[in-house]
Every structure is written in C-alpha cells, then in structure tokens.
Design a protein around this motif. Sequence first.
Motif, mmCIF file in Angstrom:
data_model
loop_
_atom_site.group_PDB
_atom_site.id
_atom_site.type_symbol
_atom_site.label_atom_id
_atom_site.label_comp_id
_atom_site.label_asym_id
_atom_site.label_seq_id
_atom_site.Cartn_x
_atom_site.Cartn_y
_atom_site.Cartn_z
ATOM 1 N N PRO A 50 98.408 -0.939 -33.263
ATOM 2 C CA PRO A 50 98.473 0.525 -33.186
ATOM 3 C C PRO A 50 97.418 1.115 -32.266
ATOM 4 O O PRO A 50 97.635 2.140 -31.633
ATOM 5 C CB PRO A 50 98.256 0.974 -34.626
ATOM 6 C CG PRO A 50 97.535 -0.155 -35.269
ATOM 7 C CD PRO A 50 98.021 -1.402 -34.584
ATOM 8 N N PHE A 58 101.909 5.044 -35.024
ATOM 9 C CA PHE A 58 102.271 4.402 -36.284
ATOM 10 C C PHE A 58 103.776 4.355 -36.427
ATOM 11 O O PHE A 58 104.502 5.165 -35.854
ATOM 12 C CB PHE A 58 101.573 5.032 -37.496
ATOM 13 C CG PHE A 58 101.895 6.470 -37.783
ATOM 14 C CD1 PHE A 58 102.877 6.815 -38.685
ATOM 15 C CD2 PHE A 58 101.170 7.480 -37.174
ATOM 16 C CE1 PHE A 58 103.146 8.145 -38.983
ATOM 17 C CE2 PHE A 58 101.425 8.813 -37.457
ATOM 18 C CZ PHE A 58 102.420 9.143 -38.367
ATOM 19 N N LEU A 66 104.514 1.682 -44.164
ATOM 20 C CA LEU A 66 103.919 1.746 -42.830
ATOM 21 C C LEU A 66 103.864 0.335 -42.252
ATOM 22 O O LEU A 66 103.143 -0.530 -42.754
ATOM 23 C CB LEU A 66 102.532 2.373 -42.900
ATOM 24 C CG LEU A 66 102.560 3.875 -43.194
ATOM 25 C CD1 LEU A 66 101.231 4.361 -43.721
ATOM 26 C CD2 LEU A 66 102.961 4.647 -41.948
ATOM 27 N N HIS A 69 100.018 0.751 -38.393
ATOM 28 C CA HIS A 69 99.036 1.826 -38.598
ATOM 29 C C HIS A 69 97.661 1.178 -38.543
ATOM 30 O O HIS A 69 97.485 0.065 -39.041
ATOM 31 C CB HIS A 69 99.241 2.513 -39.951
ATOM 32 C CG HIS A 69 98.461 3.778 -40.098
ATOM 33 N ND1 HIS A 69 97.122 3.790 -40.406
ATOM 34 C CD2 HIS A 69 98.837 5.074 -39.960
ATOM 35 C CE1 HIS A 69 96.701 5.035 -40.457
ATOM 36 N NE2 HIS A 69 97.721 5.833 -40.186
ATOM 37 N N ALA A 73 98.556 -0.062 -42.611
ATOM 38 C CA ALA A 73 99.700 -0.959 -42.421
ATOM 39 C C ALA A 73 99.986 -1.701 -43.721
ATOM 40 O O ALA A 73 99.084 -2.189 -44.395
ATOM 41 C CB ALA A 73 99.432 -1.948 -41.295
#
Length: 124
Positions: A50, A58, A66, A69, A73
């Motif tokens: 990211p 993201f 997610l 990120h 994440a």
Amino acid sequence: MNRQPFLLLLMLALFFVANVLAEDKISAEKNVNEMIALLESGRDASSIAPDAFTPYVFVMDQDGRLLVHPTLAGEDLKEKALPIYEILLRATPEGLWVEYTWKGKEKQTFVKRYRDRLIVASGY
C-alpha cells in the motif's frame, strides 16, 4: 493602516492551499487507477504494498475485509468502523469522492468499485 500586504499574503496562502489540495486529489485518483491497472494485469491485491503509492492505497472486499492497507490489512472494516464501511460502499465503477472522519481527522477519499467485488481507494 494599510491592509493591502495582509490581503495579498492571505490570497497567496489560499492559492497555495488550493493548489496542494488539487495535487492531492490528482494523486489519489491516479493511485486508484494504477492499482486497478495492476489488478487488471493479474496481480493479487495482497501482493501489492500500500505504501508504494503516495498517498497510500487501500483495497477492501465487498464484505469489509481490508486486503491492502498499511496498518489494517486483514482486518474487517465493517467490525472496526461500520459507518466508514458504509460510506466506502458508495463506490462506483467510475469513482467518486467521499468524506468521513477517521480517528478524529477529516478524510477525503477517492473510491472506485472494481468488478463489483473490490473497492479501491486513496485519499488524504
């Protein structure tokens, strides 16, 4: 008292801030489109860092997980921040700008829906 120097300085400051914000918006939209191009090329979302983008990008799946990120994440945004999850769900294939508050900070984020299953976003 002569106010002209003050007004000139104020106008220059406003111009500078507007220019910075415009550049941030351009960068965020560019980052989202570049991430989507990587996904289109067959790259797995979780293999993309990211922070390879500034501002960071993201990626969230439709259920709120997610995938990409810098700090979240693997976490579920629906559980962590339901109002933000719901705002991000507004994403369209064309992309749009959304606003929300995250940890006391106002965020401006460009969100784009990718193939009806992922939401790709970047902002400031």
